[in-house]
Write a protein that holds these residues in place. Structure first.
Motif, PDB file in Angstrom:
ATOM      1  N   GLU A  86      36.347  49.399  49.840  1.00  0.00           N
ATOM      2  CA  GLU A  86      37.488  50.049  49.188  1.00  0.00           C
ATOM      3  C   GLU A  86      37.244  50.175  47.689  1.00  0.00           C
ATOM      4  OE1 GLU A  86      40.807  47.665  50.299  1.00  0.00           O
ATOM      5  OE2 GLU A  86      40.958  48.513  52.325  1.00  0.00           O
ATOM      6  N   VAL A  87      36.599  49.170  47.118  1.00  0.00           N
ATOM      7  CA  VAL A  87      36.222  49.233  45.702  1.00  0.00           C
ATOM      8  C   VAL A  87      35.230  50.374  45.481  1.00  0.00           C
ATOM      9  CG1 VAL A  87      34.917  48.041  43.896  1.00  0.00           C
ATOM     10  CG2 VAL A  87      36.694  46.822  45.158  1.00  0.00           C
ATOM     11  N   LEU A  88      34.245  50.478  46.345  1.00  0.00           N
ATOM     12  CA  LEU A  88      33.225  51.527  46.216  1.00  0.00           C
ATOM     13  C   LEU A  88      33.849  52.914  46.314  1.00  0.00           C
ATOM     14  CD1 LEU A  88      30.486  49.917  48.471  1.00  0.00           C
ATOM     15  CD2 LEU A  88      30.447  50.078  45.977  1.00  0.00           C
ATOM     16  N   ALA A  89      34.842  53.060  47.187  1.00  0.00           N
ATOM     17  CA  ALA A  89      35.474  54.364  47.390  1.00  0.00           C
ATOM     18  C   ALA A  89      36.224  54.836  46.155  1.00  0.00           C
ATOM     19  CB  ALA A  89      36.423  54.309  48.582  1.00  0.00           C
ATOM     20  N   THR A  90      36.672  53.903  45.316  1.00  0.00           N
ATOM     21  CA  THR A  90      37.418  54.262  44.103  1.00  0.00           C
ATOM     22  C   THR A  90      36.555  54.158  42.853  1.00  0.00           C
ATOM     23  OG1 THR A  90      38.253  51.971  43.951  1.00  0.00           O
ATOM     24  CG2 THR A  90      39.632  53.578  45.091  1.00  0.00           C
ATOM     25  N   SER A  91      35.253  53.920  43.049  1.00  0.00           N
ATOM     26  CA  SER A  91      34.336  53.825  41.911  1.00  0.00           C
ATOM     27  C   SER A  91      33.595  55.142  41.739  1.00  0.00           C
ATOM     28  CB  SER A  91      33.338  52.680  42.141  1.00  0.00           C
ATOM     29  OG  SER A  91      32.408  53.043  43.146  1.00  0.00           O
ATOM     30  N   ASP A  92      32.561  55.116  40.915  1.00  0.00           N
ATOM     31  CA  ASP A  92      31.752  56.313  40.673  1.00  0.00           C
ATOM     32  C   ASP A  92      30.523  56.382  41.572  1.00  0.00           C
ATOM     33  OD1 ASP A  92      33.468  57.059  38.593  1.00  0.00           O
ATOM     34  OD2 ASP A  92      32.388  55.806  37.149  1.00  0.00           O
ATOM     35  N   ALA A 113      29.905  36.331  42.505  1.00  0.00           N
ATOM     36  CA  ALA A 113      29.551  37.610  43.119  1.00  0.00           C
ATOM     37  C   ALA A 113      29.641  38.747  42.103  1.00  0.00           C
ATOM     38  CB  ALA A 113      30.458  37.887  44.312  1.00  0.00           C
ATOM     39  N   VAL A 114      30.689  38.741  41.283  1.00  0.00           N
ATOM     40  CA  VAL A 114      30.836  39.764  40.250  1.00  0.00           C
ATOM     41  C   VAL A 114      29.692  39.652  39.241  1.00  0.00           C
ATOM     42  CG1 VAL A 114      32.306  40.650  38.401  1.00  0.00           C
ATOM     43  CG2 VAL A 114      33.342  39.846  40.533  1.00  0.00           C
ATOM     44  N   ASP A 115      29.401  38.423  38.830  1.00  0.00           N
ATOM     45  CA  ASP A 115      28.312  38.206  37.880  1.00  0.00           C
ATOM     46  C   ASP A 115      26.971  38.634  38.479  1.00  0.00           C
ATOM     47  OD1 ASP A 115      30.191  37.177  36.184  1.00  0.00           O
ATOM     48  OD2 ASP A 115      29.663  35.076  36.525  1.00  0.00           O
ATOM     49  N   LEU A 164      27.029  51.214  38.580  1.00  0.00           N
ATOM     50  CA  LEU A 164      27.144  49.902  39.206  1.00  0.00           C
ATOM     51  C   LEU A 164      27.959  48.941  38.348  1.00  0.00           C
ATOM     52  CD1 LEU A 164      23.554  49.477  40.666  1.00  0.00           C
ATOM     53  CD2 LEU A 164      25.626  50.287  41.796  1.00  0.00           C
ATOM     54  N   TYR A 165      27.889  49.108  37.045  1.00  0.00           N
ATOM     55  CA  TYR A 165      28.727  48.282  36.165  1.00  0.00           C
ATOM     56  C   TYR A 165      30.204  48.549  36.431  1.00  0.00           C
ATOM     57  CZ  TYR A 165      30.471  45.980  31.950  1.00  0.00           C
ATOM     58  OH  TYR A 165      31.138  45.147  31.097  1.00  0.00           O
ATOM     59  N   ARG A 166      30.535  49.806  36.714  1.00  0.00           N
ATOM     60  CA  ARG A 166      31.922  50.154  37.022  1.00  0.00           C
ATOM     61  C   ARG A 166      32.401  49.462  38.296  1.00  0.00           C
ATOM     62  NH1 ARG A 166      36.944  50.769  35.648  1.00  0.00           N
ATOM     63  NH2 ARG A 166      38.091  52.318  36.880  1.00  0.00           N
ATOM     64  N   VAL A 167      31.502  49.293  39.260  1.00  0.00           N
ATOM     65  CA  VAL A 167      31.862  48.574  40.478  1.00  0.00           C
ATOM     66  C   VAL A 167      32.257  47.140  40.144  1.00  0.00           C
ATOM     67  CG1 VAL A 167      30.989  47.691  42.684  1.00  0.00           C
ATOM     68  CG2 VAL A 167      30.411  50.006  41.945  1.00  0.00           C
ATOM     69  N   ALA A 168      31.496  46.494  39.268  1.00  0.00           N
ATOM     70  CA  ALA A 168      31.822  45.125  38.861  1.00  0.00           C
ATOM     71  C   ALA A 168      33.184  45.062  38.176  1.00  0.00           C
ATOM     72  CB  ALA A 168      30.733  44.582  37.936  1.00  0.00           C
ATOM     73  N   LEU A 220      35.750  46.985  38.771  1.00  0.00           N
ATOM     74  CA  LEU A 220      36.775  47.109  39.807  1.00  0.00           C
ATOM     75  C   LEU A 220      36.855  45.847  40.661  1.00  0.00           C
ATOM     76  CD1 LEU A 220      36.138  50.799  40.917  1.00  0.00           C
ATOM     77  CD2 LEU A 220      38.020  49.940  39.519  1.00  0.00           C
ATOM     78  N   MET A 221      35.734  45.206  40.903  1.00  0.00           N
ATOM     79  CA  MET A 221      35.756  43.936  41.624  1.00  0.00           C
ATOM     80  C   MET A 221      36.537  42.889  40.847  1.00  0.00           C
ATOM     81  SD  MET A 221      31.831  43.645  43.061  1.00  0.00           S
ATOM     82  CE  MET A 221      32.114  42.029  43.796  1.00  0.00           C
ATOM     83  N   GLU A 222      36.348  42.868  39.544  1.00  0.00           N
ATOM     84  CA  GLU A 222      37.094  41.931  38.698  1.00  0.00           C
ATOM     85  C   GLU A 222      38.585  42.199  38.776  1.00  0.00           C
ATOM     86  OE1 GLU A 222      37.478  38.708  36.142  1.00  0.00           O
ATOM     87  OE2 GLU A 222      35.600  39.477  36.968  1.00  0.00           O
ATOM     88  N   GLY A 223      38.966  43.480  38.844  1.00  0.00           N
ATOM     89  CA  GLY A 223      40.378  43.828  38.932  1.00  0.00           C
ATOM     90  C   GLY A 223      41.022  43.409  40.242  1.00  0.00           C
ATOM     91  N   ARG A 224      40.212  43.241  41.292  1.00  0.00           N
ATOM     92  CA  ARG A 224      40.738  42.825  42.602  1.00  0.00           C
ATOM     93  C   ARG A 224      40.296  41.404  42.935  1.00  0.00           C
ATOM     94  NH1 ARG A 224      40.560  48.040  46.621  1.00  0.00           N
ATOM     95  NH2 ARG A 224      41.688  46.543  47.917  1.00  0.00           N
ATOM     96  N   ARG A 225      40.078  40.632  41.891  1.00  0.00           N
ATOM     97  CA  ARG A 225      39.573  39.274  42.077  1.00  0.00           C
ATOM     98  C   ARG A 225      40.501  38.408  42.919  1.00  0.00           C
ATOM     99  NH1 ARG A 225      38.446  35.913  36.778  1.00  0.00           N
ATOM    100  NH2 ARG A 225      39.424  34.025  37.549  1.00  0.00           N
ATOM    101  N   ALA A 226      41.809  38.554  42.719  1.00  0.00           N
ATOM    102  CA  ALA A 226      42.761  37.742  43.469  1.00  0.00           C
ATOM    103  C   ALA A 226      42.656  38.024  44.968  1.00  0.00           C
ATOM    104  CB  ALA A 226      44.179  38.007  42.977  1.00  0.00           C
ATOM    105  N   GLN A 227      42.530  39.303  45.321  1.00  0.00           N
ATOM    106  CA  GLN A 227      42.401  39.656  46.741  1.00  0.00           C
ATOM    107  C   GLN A 227      41.095  39.125  47.314  1.00  0.00           C
ATOM    108  OE1 GLN A 227      42.564  43.853  47.578  1.00  0.00           O
ATOM    109  NE2 GLN A 227      42.259  43.576  49.782  1.00  0.00           N
ATOM    110  N   PHE A 228      39.994  39.293  46.575  1.00  0.00           N
ATOM    111  CA  PHE A 228      38.719  38.767  47.045  1.00  0.00           C
ATOM    112  C   PHE A 228      38.793  37.251  47.238  1.00  0.00           C
ATOM    113  CE2 PHE A 228      36.537  42.677  45.375  1.00  0.00           C
ATOM    114  CZ  PHE A 228      35.867  42.995  46.547  1.00  0.00           C
ATOM    115  N   THR A 229      39.449  36.574  46.302  1.00  0.00           N
ATOM    116  CA  THR A 229      39.559  35.111  46.392  1.00  0.00           C
ATOM    117  C   THR A 229      40.306  34.692  47.642  1.00  0.00           C
ATOM    118  OG1 THR A 229      39.481  34.861  43.976  1.00  0.00           O
ATOM    119  CG2 THR A 229      40.434  33.054  45.237  1.00  0.00           C
TER     120      THR A 229
END
Length: 314
Positions: free
Chosen positions: A213-219, A129-131, A93-97, A99-108
């Motif tokens: 999409e983040v989940l699909a590329t995570s663990d 949300a990431v926190d 689950l930490y890995r998901v966070a 990846l979310m941080e890496g796509r922060r601009a898109q989420f924003t």
């Protein structure tokens, strides 16, 4: 003008940006680690919040069959996910966070469009949300110590209580808080070993699609989290009455179109599901302030207590 410059100018003129045709996206569901189209083949348009209501994308219109497929995928993934070590779940689950941080601009961008926020405000919501996801991930190897323990009994025995995941949990994501609210209902389900079927916000599903999409590329193993988009009033009753769903979070029912959460609660009683009610009561139900710091309530809602007796050695 050199031949190279002439060719470049010709290319620029032929590819004039003022004549570019926008590529309109049509998103799919996320079930069992894959991105299938809705069984019905239907889609619906998603528009931005506010007066402009500009077109954003097409989302898949999930059906009863899609909900059943999602439950099957979640049930199939439950054994392995629940059997993983708490430390391992936390790392996943930490890995998901990350990846979310890496796509922060898109989420924003998507949160700003979905909720009618300024970019600065939307960025704060995404960071929260990431926190929030990290906060729940950190509880993975601490839940047992806090919610379990050794009970005092009369006799030469150890009596130990330990929390265990309940199984497949359905969740109706908040309707207005498209990302922070979604994370707030999803993370506490999976952190303790449950698997989830999430029905995204009906009018604001794009942040949920991007999270899938983040989940699909995570663990995160396939089937642990399944995301359905569509009409809440159409799909939610099938999740509430499904006999292989062990618990349901009705958070998004409070503000859904043409849906009474009391009816879902009644349908859930058929197989004694654990039910987490939305905030408020009846017609006065409103979405809670998802920015508030969470507590252990949502994690406890999806846990069973297993008690073991063991004789003391002499």
């Amino acid at each position: 003008m050199s031949p190279t410059a002439a060719r470049r100018r010709s290319t620029e003129m032929s590819l004039g940006t003022d004549q570019r045709i926008e590529v309109r996206k049509t998103y799919k569901l996320y079930i069992g680690g894959a991105f299938p189209r809705s069984e019905s083949g239907r889609t619906y348009e998603i528009h931005s919040a506010g007066v402009s209501g500009r077109f954003l994308a097409n989302a898949a219109m999930g059906s009863r069959k899609d909900a059943r497929d999602a439950v099957v995928a979640a049930r199939g993934a439950f054994g392995k996910w629940a059997g993983a070590t708490a430390y391992n779940r936390g790392q996943v689950l930490y890995r998901v966070a990350e990846l979310m941080e890496g796509r922060r601009a898109q989420f924003t961008t998507e949160v700003a469009a979905a909720e009618g926020l300024t970019p600065a405000r939307a960025d704060k919501v995404v960071c929260a949300a990431v926190d929030r996801w990290l906060w729940y991930a950190g509880w993975s190897d601490k839940i047992a110590q806090v919610l379990g323990g050794v009970n005092p009994v009369a006799g030469p025995y150890f009596n130990i209580s330990a929390p265990e995941p309940t199984g497949v949990v359905a969740a109706l994501a908040p309707q207005r808080c498209s990302l922070l609210g979604l994370v707030s209902v999803l993370a506490p389900i999976v952190v303790s070993g449950n698997t989830a079927v999430v029905l995204a916000s009906e009018d604001r599903p794009l942040p949920a699609v991007t999270l899938s999409e983040v989940l699909a590329t995570s663990d995160v193993p396939a089937g642990v989290i399944n995301v359905i988009t569509g009409r809440t009033a159409e799909v939610a009753p099938w999740l509430a009455s499904h006999q292989d769903v062990n618990a349901i979070d009705l958070a998004g029912a409070a503000d859904a179109h043409d849906l009474l959460w009391a009816d879902l609660e009644s349908a859930s009683a058929e197989n004694l599901k654990r039910v987490l009610r939305p905030a408020g009561d009846g017609a006065d139900a409103i979405e809670p302030d998802w920015s508030r710091t969470p507590d252990l309530t949502r994690m406890k809602a999806y846990l069973e207590t297993k008690t073991v007796w063991h004789p003391k050695g002499r």
